[in-house]
Structure formats: structure tokens, C-alpha cells
Design a protein around this motif. Structure first.
Motif, short mmCIF file in Angstrom:
data_model
loop_
_atom_site.label_atom_id
_atom_site.label_comp_id
_atom_site.label_asym_id
_atom_site.label_seq_id
_atom_site.Cartn_x
_atom_site.Cartn_y
_atom_site.Cartn_z
N GLY A 5 15.64 -1.96 26.15
CA GLY A 5 15.73 -0.94 25.87
C GLY A 5 15.95 -0.55 24.17
O GLY A 5 15.82 -1.11 23.65
N ASP A 6 16.98 -0.28 24.15
CA ASP A 6 16.95 0.27 22.99
C ASP A 6 17.52 -0.76 21.80
O ASP A 6 17.56 -0.85 20.41
N CYS A 7 18.03 -1.70 22.08
CA CYS A 7 18.51 -2.66 21.39
C CYS A 7 17.29 -3.91 21.15
O CYS A 7 17.71 -5.31 20.76
N ALA A 8 15.91 -3.74 22.02
CA ALA A 8 14.71 -4.82 22.30
C ALA A 8 14.26 -4.44 21.65
O ALA A 8 13.33 -3.22 21.66
N ALA A 9 13.28 -5.20 21.49
CA ALA A 9 11.84 -4.46 20.60
C ALA A 9 10.58 -5.50 21.88
O ALA A 9 10.80 -6.27 22.01
N VAL A 10 10.42 -4.85 23.31
CA VAL A 10 9.66 -4.92 23.76
C VAL A 10 8.29 -4.77 23.58
O VAL A 10 8.08 -3.28 23.18
N PRO A 11 7.45 -5.67 23.93
CA PRO A 11 5.71 -5.13 23.53
C PRO A 11 5.63 -3.94 24.71
O PRO A 11 6.00 -3.90 25.74
N ASP A 12 4.77 -2.78 24.35
CA ASP A 12 4.23 -1.64 24.81
C ASP A 12 3.30 -2.03 25.54
O ASP A 12 1.60 -2.10 24.19
N LEU A 13 2.70 -2.31 26.63
CA LEU A 13 1.11 -3.25 26.90
C LEU A 13 0.91 -1.53 27.27
O LEU A 13 -1.43 -2.47 27.46
N VAL A 14 1.40 -0.42 27.10
CA VAL A 14 0.00 0.23 27.38
C VAL A 14 -0.86 0.79 26.08
O VAL A 14 -1.50 1.19 26.24
N THR A 15 0.43 1.51 25.64
CA THR A 15 0.08 1.85 23.31
C THR A 15 -0.20 1.07 22.35
O THR A 15 -0.47 1.54 21.37
N GLY A 16 0.37 -0.72 22.66
CA GLY A 16 0.37 -1.35 21.51
C GLY A 16 1.60 -0.53 20.78
O GLY A 16 2.77 -0.48 21.09
N GLY A 17 2.50 -2.01 19.95
CA GLY A 17 3.32 -1.91 19.42
C GLY A 17 4.72 -1.85 20.25
O GLY A 17 4.79 -2.73 20.96
N THR A 18 5.37 -1.49 20.35
CA THR A 18 6.77 -1.86 20.96
C THR A 18 7.08 -0.77 21.83
O THR A 18 6.99 0.26 21.19
N CYS A 19 7.93 -0.61 22.52
CA CYS A 19 8.17 0.67 23.24
C CYS A 19 8.81 1.56 22.45
O CYS A 19 10.66 0.22 21.59
N PRO A 20 8.86 2.97 22.90
CA PRO A 20 10.27 3.74 22.12
C PRO A 20 11.42 3.24 22.89
O PRO A 20 11.50 3.52 23.60
N PRO A 21 12.72 3.94 21.73
CA PRO A 21 13.70 4.27 22.52
C PRO A 21 14.57 5.31 23.35
O PRO A 21 14.36 6.41 22.50
N ASN A 22 13.95 5.56 24.33
CA ASN A 22 14.46 6.29 25.12
C ASN A 22 14.57 5.82 26.76
O ASN A 22 14.52 4.29 27.46
#
Ligand SMILES: Cc1cc2nc3c(=O)[nH]c(=O)nc-3n(C[C@H](O)[C@H](O)[C@H](O)COP(=O)(O)OP(=O)(O)OC[C@H]3O[C@@H](n4cnc5c(N)ncnc54)[C@H](O)[C@@H]3O)c2cc1C
Length: 488
Positions: A328-345
Motif C-alpha cells: 500500500g501507500d506506506c510501501a515501496a513495492v516494485p512495479d514489474l509492469v512499468t518499472g520503478g515502484t507502484c503508485p500510491p492508489n
């Protein structure tokens, strides 16, 4: 009374919640999107003999934040945008209190209940879903004047404030004062800010039709955004369309502009504009929950707990921190689709929570976890009654009435529990026939005011002057404009 073991707390509250320490205890911090969905998924996968689950949150309910703008506009009852944790997640203990520190090395968290002393509880596995808080800036007057828009309490307070100002302004003869009361400033042009101003303006416009003393043109809605565009979550084209729509509704939108000061409601913008407003709503972004700094969990530069794609907490070298999970919003989770980390939503938070629940259950059964990988389905936003914008699957752009229907359909399906889905849909259906509810309950924020006034000792009676018989003047009293300000 300080307590050191959760079993003691539970025993006092609910005999059925007794758990032997031989059963691994999973403590879920935060009862929001991540907390509710991860606890539910873990409970679905693991029976009571396999794991005890404890959810900790200062509120006994999860708030579905994407519906806050509609709650502020009165299109949804405030109670219906929250899901009571004890009802929504069966078979878990709910502890009401603020987590104040996390000692993962010692497998313990400290909790401050609303009343009484802080206590610690121990755990075997930790799930961190503490979300984000409003990101504020040291702007003079901001803390004293503005209100955030992250909780249902704030959304309802904004609603009552706007309707109350309209009520009071309608009985005010001073044009300066009236202008100030009817000026509403929203800071931040992301999803939250645009939806909030769109919904609240639409409600205010409907409300003034009941006031012959006021005209819709008396309302002044101002949106202040620091970047050169609004709604960065959708394409520039849809952002531009939204800007046009809001401006067509006579909203003043200042881009590349900052709020410089708002001391005592005197608004100063970086573009030189100055005016007075009784209402300032702050929606200019969020930051990871600051309580994470009171922990030994690894954090990134933005203060978020770092995880791998399995939602396991990892340190800067990618080494797994045993027994710790975050999403969730408190975590830096890798975004395996677009790279970087998942946006907070919410879209990511809910899906990550379900994946986290699956993975944690698998890890307890020594099975292989699965990576979190989610392709964004899009973004939908409401701009007020019958108006919206949506960008689906990256390319499909929808606007107007159909986008508004998509927004309602998508979010009501994402709202936890059928109880809440049905109540929300019933409310919308009722509003189609009965029209929007625009009553202000201004005194709800000080419900004891009347009782306090009634409890005051009566002032000593003055001796009536002999020559003048005592006579009430009801007509004059009724004409006094400020007489019932406190009650409106
Ligand atoms: C107005 C608004 C509109 C939005 N619209 C959309 C949208 O249209 N689409 C979308 O995808 N997303 C939207 N979002 C974002 C979305 O709601 C969040 O990304 C999502 O709720 C994050 O889930 P979470 O579980 O990480 O955090 P939250 O849902 O915020 O949950 C965090 C929980 O932690 C609890 N907590 C906080 N501090 C403590 C503590 N010290 N101890 C214990 N518990 C604590 C809180 O009470 C809360 O229950 C919107 C947000 C807002 C504010």
C-alpha cells in the motif's frame, strides 16, 4: 494498565479470542485497504488453529477513500464509505489504538490506546499497512486554517463547513463578509483535489437554489496547483479537458501557483493574488506514515518500507527481512509492469493486500510465494453530478456522463462488503427521486453547545423600570441576522 501480552487484552474483551502462543500470531498494522484485505485473505487461507490475526488501528473501521468526495457532497452517507472492521473481517482480533513504535528485531509493537497507558504486543509475523498522511508544508496559517481530506471525518467536516457558510452568508448583509464566507479554496490538483472541488462545487450550486438571497455566481471556488497541469494520473488531453470543464463552471484554477500564506483566512498566492476565505481544503499530496521512522524496518528516501515483488520487506541490498511484509501507500513495492515502484492508489493497495495474504499463508505452509504484478486498469474520476473523466487500459479515454457512470460502477464494486455496496446503491437510487440532501449539520462539531448554554446560571434579573412595562419584541429579534449563528 500497561499490558505485555495480547492474550491478556483479548481475554478481557472476548473469551472466544483466546489464542495459545503455539499458534503463530500475525499482527496487521493499519486497518485500511491493506489491513482489511490482507487480514481477510489470510483468514480465508488459514484456519484459527494455523494463525491468530490481530489488526491494529485507531479507528474501528476501514475508510474507502475514493468515495470521500462523494461523501463530502452528500451523494453517499458518511457511514456508508466505511466498513466496520469487526464485521468485515471475521475471526480476527481488532485492537483500537495508534502504533507508536515497531521493534521488529524484538518482534513487538507498542500501541497507544485512546485512553490509558501504552502497551506492547508480541508477534511472529508482521504486516505493515499504515498508509500515508497528508503532506503539508510550513506555510503561515496552514495548520490553523486548513483542513485535510484523507478521512471520513474531514470529508464530513468540509461538507458541513461549506453548507454552513452558505447558510450564514445568506443572512449576512456585509458584502465583504459574505464574499469571504462564499470563497472556498482547494490546494492540490491531483485526483483527490479535483474530485473534491468538483463534487463540493456541484453540491454548493444545488444548495444555493434554496436561498433566494443568493445566486450561484456568489460562490467562488478556487483551485491552486503547483505544477503546470491538473490530474497527472490521466493523459495531458484528459487533464486539459477536465481543466476546461471546471473553468466552464466558473471555477478559478491557478496552475504553477503556490499557496504562500493563509493566516486568519487571508489567502496569499504566489501569483500575487490576495483575498479572504473561510474555507481552505488541503489535498496537495501524501507522504508515508511518519510512525515508520520509529521502527527498525528498512525505509527508502521517501520514508516507505522497502519490499520485493513478493511483498516481503527487504533491506537496501534486497535481502529479505524475515517475518515482515508490507503493501500500500506506506510501501515501496516494485512495479514489474512499468518499472520503478507502484503508485500510491487503492487499485494497487487492494491487489497487493490480497497477494500479500496469499504469500504469507503460503510461507506458513512452506509453499513458494508469487510475485505481485498488476497492469493498471486505468483511472476514473468524478467531477460532480453526471460529470467525469476516465482513462481505461491506458488508451481508452472516456468523458462526461458515461465516465461518471464508470466511476460509480468501478468504485461501488471495489467497496468492501455487500452491505456497504447495497446501502450506497440504495442511496444513489433514492437521490434520483428525492433530490440531493443539502442540509448542514454545522453544530454537529460542537454538540454540547446548546446544553452548555442551557446549563449557564440565569443572569440576575434587572429591576424593571416602573414607567415602562416589560414587552418582548419578537419581530426585531427574528430580524437579528447573527442570532442563531451557532446553531446553523
Ligand atoms: C480523497 C481521496 C481520493 C482517492 N481516490 C482514489 C481513486 O479514485 N482511485 C484510487 O485508486 N485511489 C484513490 N485514493 C488513494 C487510495 O485511497 C489510497 O491509495 C489507499 O487507501 C491506500 O491504502 P492503504 O491501506 O495503504 O492506506 P489507508 O487505506 O490509508 O489505510 C491506512 C490505515 O492505517 C491506519 N493508521 C494510520 N496511522 C496508524 C498508526 N499509527 N497506528 C495504527 N494504524 C494507523 C489508518 O487509520 C488507516 O486505517 C484516494 C485517496 C484520497 C484521500
Amino acid at each position: 494498565m500497561p499490558q505485555d501480552e495480547l492474550t491478556e487484552v483479548s481475554r478481557a474483551q472476548k473469551p472466544a479470542a483466546r489464542t495459545s502462543r503455539k499458534v503463530p500470531r500475525i499482527v496487521v498494522l493499519g486497518g485500511g485497504s491493506v489491513g482489511l484485505y490482507s487480514a481477510r485473505r489470510i483468514r480465508k487461507r488459514l484456519g484459527g488453529r494455523e494463525a491468530a490475526i490481530v489488526v491494529v488501528d485507531p479507528r474501528p473501521y476501514m475508510t474507502y477513500q475514493p468515495f470521500l468526495p462523494e461523501a463530502a457532497a452528500g451523494s453517499i452517507d458518511g457511514r456508508h464509505v466505511v466498513a466496520p472492521l469487526r464485521r468485515a473481517v471475521k475471526g480476527v482480533d481488532v485492537l483500537q489504538g495508534m502504533v507508536t513504535s515497531i521493534d521488529h528485531a524484538g518482534r513487538r509493537v507498542t500501541i497507544q490506546p485512546e485512553s490509558g497507558d501504552a502497551y506492547t504486543i508480541r508477534y511472529d509475523h508482521l504486516v505493515v499497512g499504515l498508509g500515508a498522511v497528508s503532506r503539508t508544508l510550513p506555510i503561515p496559517g496552514l495548520a490553523e486554517t486548513a483542513i485535510g481530506f484523507k478521512t471520513v471525518e474531514e470529508a464530513i467536516a468540509v461538507r458541513n463547513q461549506v453548507l454552513n457558510r452558505i447558510d450564514v452568508a445568506s443572512s449576512t448583509w456585509d458584502p465583504e463578509l459574505r464574499r469571504r464566507m462564499l470563497t472556498f479554496v482547494f490546494v492540490g490538483g491531483g485526483f483527490a483535489g479535483v474530485e473534491a472541488i468538483g463534487e463540493v462545487e456541484s453540491m454548493a450550486r444545488a444548495a444555493v437554489t434554496y436561498y433566494p438571497e443568493l445566486d450561484a455566481s456568489d460562490l467562488r471556488f478556487v483551485l491552486v496547483e503547483g505544477s503546470p497541469r491538473i490530474l497527472p494520473e490521466v493523459s495531458a488531453e484528459l487533464g486539459g479537458y477536465t481543466l476546461d470543464q471546471l473553468r466552464k463552471r466558473d471555477m478559478e484554477i491557478y496552475l504553477s501557483t503556490f499557496l504562500s500564506s493563509c493566516v486568519d483566512g487571508h489567502i496569499v498566492l504566489s501569483n500575487g493574488q490576495e483575498f479572504d476565505a473561510d474555507t481552505v481544503v488541503w489535498t496537495a499530496g501524501v507522504k508515508a506514515n511518519p510512525v515508520l521512522k520509529e521502527s527498525d524496518l528498512p525505509l527508502d528516501a521517501l520514508g516507505r518500507v522497502t519490499t520485493n515483488a513478493f511483498l516481503q520487506v527487504v533491506d537496501a541490498e534486497g535481502v529479505v527481512v524475515p517475518d515482515a511484509w508490507a503493501a500500500g501507500d506506506c510501501a515501496a513495492v516494485p512495479d514489474l509492469v512499468t518499472g520503478g515502484t507502484c503508485p500510491p492508489n487503492a487499485q494497487h493497495a487492494i491487489r497487493q493486500a490480497n497477494r500479500l495474504g496469499e504469500n504469507l499463508a503460503k510461507s506458513l505452509r512452506s509453499a513458494e510465494p508469487t510475485e505481485y504484478k498488476h497492469k493498471n486498469v486505468g483511472a476514473v474520476a468524478s467531477l460532480g453530478m453526471y460529470m467525469g473523466v476516465a482513462q481505461m487500459f491506458g488508451r481508452l479515454k472516456v468523458r462526461g456522463w458515461f465516465a461518471w457512470v464508470l466511476h460509480r460502477t468501478y468504485h461501488v464494486m471495489a467497496m468492501p462488503t455487500w452491505n456497504r455496496k447495497i446501502r450506497i446503491m440504495a442511496g444513489w437510487t433514492g437521490a434520483l427521486f428525492l433530490r440531493r440532501e443539502v442540509i448542514s449539520l454545522g453544530s454537529i462539531h460542537d454538540p454540547r453547545a446548546s446544553f452548555r448554554a442551557a446549563s449557564q446560571p440565569a443572569p440576575a434579573k434587572a429591576e424593571p423600570a416602573k414607567a415602562e412595562p416589560a414587552k418582548a419584541e419578537p419581530a426585531d429579534a427574528a430580524a437579528e441576522p447573527a442570532a442563531n449563528d451557532d446553531e446553523s
